[in-house]
Design a protein around this motif. Structure first.
Motif, PDB file in Angstrom:
ATOM      1  N   PRO A 105     107.939 -90.376 -58.407  1.00 54.13           N
ATOM      2  CA  PRO A 105     109.387 -90.404 -58.211  1.00 54.13           C
ATOM      3  C   PRO A 105     110.202 -90.162 -59.483  1.00 54.13           C
ATOM      4  CG  PRO A 105     108.365 -92.138 -56.941  1.00 54.13           C
ATOM      5  CD  PRO A 105     107.292 -91.551 -57.832  1.00 54.13           C
ATOM      6  N   GLY A 106     111.110 -89.198 -59.359  1.00 48.16           N
ATOM      7  CA  GLY A 106     111.988 -88.851 -60.458  1.00 48.16           C
ATOM      8  C   GLY A 106     111.313 -88.067 -61.570  1.00 48.16           C
ATOM      9  N   MET A 107     110.045 -87.669 -61.370  1.00 57.29           N
ATOM     10  CA  MET A 107     109.325 -86.966 -62.432  1.00 57.29           C
ATOM     11  C   MET A 107     108.669 -85.671 -61.965  1.00 57.29           C
ATOM     12  SD  MET A 107     106.054 -87.948 -64.884  1.00 57.29           S
ATOM     13  CE  MET A 107     105.979 -89.579 -64.342  1.00 57.29           C
ATOM     14  N   ALA A 108     107.826 -85.751 -60.916  1.00 65.07           N
ATOM     15  CA  ALA A 108     106.996 -84.592 -60.602  1.00 65.07           C
ATOM     16  C   ALA A 108     106.288 -84.748 -59.263  1.00 65.07           C
ATOM     17  CB  ALA A 108     105.944 -84.412 -61.699  1.00 65.07           C
ATOM     18  N   TRP A 109     105.637 -83.650 -58.857  1.00 59.98           N
ATOM     19  CA  TRP A 109     104.694 -83.650 -57.743  1.00 59.98           C
ATOM     20  C   TRP A 109     103.297 -83.584 -58.341  1.00 59.98           C
ATOM     21  CZ3 TRP A 109     106.511 -84.879 -53.188  1.00 59.98           C
ATOM     22  CH2 TRP A 109     107.854 -84.647 -52.925  1.00 59.98           C
ATOM     23  N   GLN A 110     102.374 -84.378 -57.812  1.00 55.75           N
ATOM     24  CA  GLN A 110     101.014 -84.481 -58.353  1.00 55.75           C
ATOM     25  C   GLN A 110     100.032 -84.442 -57.195  1.00 55.75           C
ATOM     26  OE1 GLN A 110     100.215 -85.001 -61.753  1.00 55.75           O
ATOM     27  NE2 GLN A 110      98.044 -84.921 -61.266  1.00 55.75           N
ATOM     28  N   GLY A 111      98.860 -83.912 -57.434  1.00 51.70           N
ATOM     29  CA  GLY A 111      97.776 -83.931 -56.457  1.00 51.70           C
ATOM     30  C   GLY A 111      96.466 -83.625 -57.155  1.00 51.70           C
ATOM     31  N   TYR A 112      95.363 -83.886 -56.463  1.00 51.13           N
ATOM     32  CA  TYR A 112      94.034 -83.683 -57.039  1.00 51.13           C
ATOM     33  C   TYR A 112      93.177 -82.859 -56.080  1.00 51.13           C
ATOM     34  CZ  TYR A 112      95.458 -87.070 -60.462  1.00 51.13           C
ATOM     35  OH  TYR A 112      96.141 -87.710 -61.464  1.00 51.13           O
ATOM     36  N   TYR A 113      92.299 -82.044 -56.651  1.00 54.15           N
ATOM     37  CA  TYR A 113      91.493 -81.104 -55.896  1.00 54.15           C
ATOM     38  C   TYR A 113      90.079 -81.076 -56.442  1.00 54.15           C
ATOM     39  CZ  TYR A 113      96.005 -79.754 -54.233  1.00 54.15           C
ATOM     40  OH  TYR A 113      97.240 -79.808 -53.660  1.00 54.15           O
ATOM     41  N   LEU A 114      89.155 -80.563 -55.636  1.00 51.90           N
ATOM     42  CA  LEU A 114      87.809 -80.249 -56.093  1.00 51.90           C
ATOM     43  C   LEU A 114      87.760 -78.753 -56.305  1.00 51.90           C
ATOM     44  CD1 LEU A 114      85.748 -82.398 -53.576  1.00 51.90           C
ATOM     45  CD2 LEU A 114      86.185 -82.899 -55.981  1.00 51.90           C
ATOM     46  N   ASP A 115      87.247 -78.322 -57.460  1.00 53.58           N
ATOM     47  CA  ASP A 115      87.115 -76.895 -57.729  1.00 53.58           C
ATOM     48  C   ASP A 115      85.896 -76.340 -56.990  1.00 53.58           C
ATOM     49  OD1 ASP A 115      84.833 -77.527 -59.246  1.00 53.58           O
ATOM     50  OD2 ASP A 115      85.750 -77.015 -61.163  1.00 53.58           O
ATOM     51  N   SER A 116      85.573 -75.092 -57.210  1.00 55.76           N
ATOM     52  CA  SER A 116      84.444 -74.453 -56.539  1.00 55.76           C
ATOM     53  C   SER A 116      83.108 -75.065 -56.929  1.00 55.76           C
ATOM     54  CB  SER A 116      84.441 -72.954 -56.858  1.00 55.76           C
ATOM     55  OG  SER A 116      84.298 -72.752 -58.253  1.00 55.76           O
ATOM     56  N   GLU A 117      83.092 -75.865 -57.983  1.00 58.22           N
ATOM     57  CA  GLU A 117      81.863 -76.480 -58.492  1.00 58.22           C
ATOM     58  C   GLU A 117      81.770 -77.973 -58.200  1.00 58.22           C
ATOM     59  OE1 GLU A 117      79.785 -74.022 -59.856  1.00 58.22           O
ATOM     60  OE2 GLU A 117      81.488 -73.005 -58.932  1.00 58.22           O
ATOM     61  N   GLY A 118      82.750 -78.521 -57.464  1.00 56.58           N
ATOM     62  CA  GLY A 118      82.748 -79.936 -57.108  1.00 56.58           C
ATOM     63  C   GLY A 118      83.386 -80.856 -58.125  1.00 56.58           C
ATOM     64  N   ASN A 119      84.074 -80.292 -59.135  1.00 55.81           N
ATOM     65  CA  ASN A 119      84.744 -81.090 -60.160  1.00 55.81           C
ATOM     66  C   ASN A 119      86.170 -81.412 -59.743  1.00 55.81           C
ATOM     67  OD1 ASN A 119      82.592 -80.852 -62.202  1.00 55.81           O
ATOM     68  ND2 ASN A 119      83.184 -78.702 -62.232  1.00 55.81           N
ATOM     69  N   ILE A 120      86.640 -82.614 -60.061  1.00 52.03           N
ATOM     70  CA  ILE A 120      88.015 -83.018 -59.753  1.00 52.03           C
ATOM     71  C   ILE A 120      88.956 -82.562 -60.859  1.00 52.03           C
ATOM     72  CG2 ILE A 120      89.566 -84.998 -59.505  1.00 52.03           C
ATOM     73  CD1 ILE A 120      87.278 -86.481 -58.142  1.00 52.03           C
ATOM     74  N   PHE A 121      90.106 -82.025 -60.448  1.00 47.57           N
ATOM     75  CA  PHE A 121      91.178 -81.682 -61.382  1.00 47.57           C
ATOM     76  C   PHE A 121      92.507 -81.927 -60.683  1.00 47.57           C
ATOM     77  CE2 PHE A 121      90.592 -77.883 -58.927  1.00 47.57           C
ATOM     78  CZ  PHE A 121      91.863 -77.365 -58.766  1.00 47.57           C
ATOM     79  N   GLY A 122      93.567 -82.040 -61.480  1.00 43.54           N
ATOM     80  CA  GLY A 122      94.885 -82.270 -60.924  1.00 43.54           C
ATOM     81  C   GLY A 122      95.815 -81.099 -61.177  1.00 43.54           C
ATOM     82  N   ILE A 123      96.875 -81.029 -60.359  1.00 41.50           N
ATOM     83  CA  ILE A 123      97.983 -80.124 -60.652  1.00 41.50           C
ATOM     84  C   ILE A 123      99.258 -80.949 -60.647  1.00 41.50           C
ATOM     85  CG2 ILE A 123      96.828 -78.038 -59.856  1.00 41.50           C
ATOM     86  CD1 ILE A 123      98.567 -78.103 -57.327  1.00 41.50           C
TER      87      ILE A 123
END
Length: 131
Positions: A105-123
Motif C-alpha cells: 500500500p502506497g508503494m508498489a505492486w509485488q508478486g513472486y514467480y517460479l522461473d523456467s528452472e524452478g527458482n523463485i523471483f519477484g517483480i
C-alpha cells in the motif's frame, strides 16, 4: 561496504533459462564458461547508468528446489514498468505464479514467480496508488 554487486541463478537448462530471462526482462548474456570451468553466462540486466546489478546464470550443481518448497535462500526481485505485461511474458515463457500480485500500500505492486528452472523471483512495479 558489503553492498550486493553480483547474483547467480542456478539453472538446469542453460538455453531455456537464457531464453526465459532474455524474453521476459530483455537481459543479454556473455559466455564466461572458460573462466568458471562450467556452463556460466554473465547476465547483463540493463544499462550501467541505471540503478541495479548484473549477475549470471550458472549450471546447477545439485538437485533443483522441490515444487512447493519454502524459500530457503535469497530471492531476487526485478523492478518493472508494467506489472501485468511482465506477468504475461513470464507465463508465456514457462514461468508460473508462486504468490500472486498484491499491493504494498502506497508503494508498489509485488508478486513472486517460479522461473523456467524452478527458482523463485519477484517483480515490483512502483505505484504510489497501490492499495
Amino acid at each position: 561496504m558489503g553492498r550486493l554487486i553480483h547474483f547467480e541463478i542456478h539453472v538446469d537448462d542453460m538455453e531455456r533459462a537464457k531464453q526465459f530471462y532474455g524474453e521476459v526482462f530483455g537481459w543479454s548474456f556473455q559466455d564466461w564458461s572458460d573462466y568458471a570451468g562450467m556452463p556460466y553466462f554473465g547476465a547483463v540486466t540493463g544499462d550501467d547508468k541505471e540503478l541495479g546489478i548484473n549477475g549470471a546464470l550458472m549450471q546447477r550443481q545439485s538437485a533443483p528446489p522441490e515444487v512447493g518448497q519454502a524459500l530457503n535462500g535469497f530471492a531476487c526481485t526485478m523492478g518493472v514498468e508494467n506489472y501485468d505485461v511482465t506477468e504475461e511474458k513470464i507465463l508465456a515463457n514457462g514461468g508460473t505464479v508462486a504468490k500472486p500480485k498484491h499491493p504494498l500500500p502506497g508503494m508498489a505492486w509485488q508478486g513472486y514467480y517460479l522461473d523456467s528452472e524452478g527458482n523463485i523471483f519477484g517483480i515490483h512495479q512502483p505505484d504510489d496508488n497501490a492499495k
